[in-house]
Design an enzyme around this catalytic site. Structure first.
Site, mmCIF file in Angstrom:
data_model
loop_
_atom_site.group_PDB
_atom_site.id
_atom_site.type_symbol
_atom_site.label_atom_id
_atom_site.label_comp_id
_atom_site.label_asym_id
_atom_site.label_seq_id
_atom_site.Cartn_x
_atom_site.Cartn_y
_atom_site.Cartn_z
ATOM 1 N N HIS A 160 30.655 69.634 69.852
ATOM 2 C CA HIS A 160 29.233 69.621 69.498
ATOM 3 C C HIS A 160 29.007 68.787 68.238
ATOM 4 O O HIS A 160 29.869 68.713 67.357
ATOM 5 C CB HIS A 160 28.735 71.045 69.244
ATOM 6 N N CYS B 176 27.406 64.339 71.234
ATOM 7 C CA CYS B 176 26.021 63.912 71.471
ATOM 8 C C CYS B 176 25.543 63.023 70.326
ATOM 9 O O CYS B 176 26.008 63.135 69.184
ATOM 10 C CB CYS B 176 25.103 65.127 71.566
#
Length: 327
Positions: free
Chosen positions: A147, A213
Site C-alpha cells: 500500500h 498505487c
C-alpha cells in the site's frame, strides 16, 4: 564286340578315377608361397616415463574443464552440481529492506483476488509477494506489492516513487538467505492499461518488480487511478557466495618446487598455480594440478614474481588466492 565294349568302359572308369583321386594324393602343382606380412607394433611408453598428466589421461577418461576425474566421481559431482543449482533457484521472500526510503517490512504470500487483481496484505505496513508467479531471484519477474497509504496515513510503500536507478534493496528468506537487487527503472501506468505480461511474465533476467498505487485517488472506485512499477535486477545472492571453495594452505617454496596442502572438499576437482608480476600486478597461469596428483610443482622462483595457488570446484569457481607466507 561285347569284349571291346567292356574294355572301353573300363578304360573310361580308370581315367575318371585318376582325376578324382589325384588331388587327394597331394600331387597338385605347388603354389608359390605367400610371404606373410610383418606386423609392426609401436612399443608402449613405459608407465614410469609418462608425465602425471599422461598417466591420468589413461586412467581417467572423464574431464571437467582441464581436470581429469574418475568415472565413479561423476555421480557424486552431479549431485553436488544439482545441490548448487537448487541454491541458485529463486526463494520465497520473507522480508524486504530498502534503506534509501526507510523500509524494513515483513512479506506475506498473496494471490489473485476475485476481481482478477493481485491481492495485497491487510496490514498496510507489510508487503505482499505474488505467490502464483515467480520466486524472488529466479529467472523471470517476481512481484511484490504494498500500500502507498491508508485511512490513517502513509503506508509501507509511501515513498516508493523516490527510488532511482541504481538504488538497492535486500530480500531475505526465512532461512536467512539474502538477495540484493538494484533498481533498473520506474514506470507508471493507468491501472487498466498496465502491461501485465511485462510485469508478471517470463524474463531471461532475475527481476523483481515493486508495485504500489500512484496518481489521483478515485473515490468512485475507491483506489488510485495509476500503478507505479519499480523494476530491479538481482546483483548479489548470499547462496552464490558460498560456491567458491576454501583456499589451499601451508604453501611452501623451496629452491626447486612449490607445494601446498589439499582442500578437504568433495566439490574441489583440482588446483591452478599462477605467477604474479610484482611491478605490473598481471598474473599468468603456470600449471594445472588435478585432484589425484601430488600437490606440488617444480618451480625455480623469480625474484620479480610472486606465486599463488587457487582451488577449483565443480562449478569451475576459483577460491581466494593463497600466497606463500612472508617470512
Amino acid at each position: 564286340m561285347r569284349q571291346y565294349l567292356i574294355m572301353g568302359l573300363a578304360t573310361a572308369l580308370c581315367i575318371t578315377l585318376f582325376f578324382i583321386l589325384d588331388p587327394l594324393n597331394g600331387n597338385n602343382p605347388e603354389k608359390p608361397e605367400t610371404k606373410q606380412q610383418e606386423t609392426v607394433q609401436t612399443a608402449a611408453k613405459p608407465a614410469e616415463q609418462k608425465t602425471p598428466s599422461e598417466r591420468l589421461d589413461t586412467q581417467y577418461k572423464d574431464k571437467i574443464a582441464e581436470f581429469p576425474v574418475r568415472p565413479a566421481q561423476q555421480e557424486k559431482l552431479s549431485e553436488l552440481r544439482q545441490e548448487r543449482l537448487d541454491n541458485l533457484e529463486g526463494m520465497k521472500p520473507a522480508r524486504i529492506s530498502i534503506p534509501s526510503i526507510g523500509v524494513d517490512a515483513a512479506i506475506e504470500e498473496t494471490g489473485v483476488l476475485d476481481n482478477g487483481e493481485m491481492g495485497v496484505p491487510e496490514d498496510v505496513d507489510q508487503v505482499g509477494w505474488f505467490e502464483p508467479g515467480f520466486k524472488a531471484g529466479a529467472e523471470g519477474n517476481a512481484v511484490l506489492a504494498g500500500h502507498v497509504d491508508s485511512l490513517t496515513g502513509p503506508a509501507v510503500f509511501y515513498e516508493l516513487d523516490q527510488l532511482e536507478k541504481g538504488d538497492q534493496f535486500t530480500l531475505t528468506d526465512a532461512d536467512g538467505r539474502e538477495m540484493v537487487f538494484e533498481v533498473r527503472g520506474t514506470s507508471s501506468y493507468i491501472t487498466d492499461e498496465a502491461p501485465v505480461e511485462e510485469i508478471f511474465g517470463r524474463s531471461d533476467q532475475r527481476m523483481v518488480n515493486l508495485i504500489t498505487c500512484t496518481g489521483d485517488f478515485n473515490r468512485d472506485i475507491g483506489s488510485h487511478e495509476e500503478r507505479l512499477v519499480v523494476s530491479a535486477e538481482l546483483i548479489s545472492d548470499s547462496a552464490m557466495k558460498e560456491q567458491a571453495p576454501d583456499a589451499p594452505d601451508n604453501l611452501k617454496l623451496t629452491a626447486s618446487s612449490l607445494s601446498w596442502h589439499a582442500v578437504r572438499d568433495d566439490a574441489v576437482i583440482g588446483y591452478r598455480v599462477y605467477e604474479e608480476d610484482l611491478e605490473s600486478g598481471e598474473s599468468e597461469q603456470l600449471a594445472t594440478v588435478s585432484l589425484f596428483e601430488r600437490k606440488s610443482i617444480p618451480l625455480e622462483a623469480d625474484e620479480s614474481k610472486r606465486y599463488y595457488v587457487v582451488a577449483v570446484n565443480v562449478d569451475l569457481k576459483e577460491s581466494k588466492k593463497a600466497y606463500i607466507p612472508e617470512e
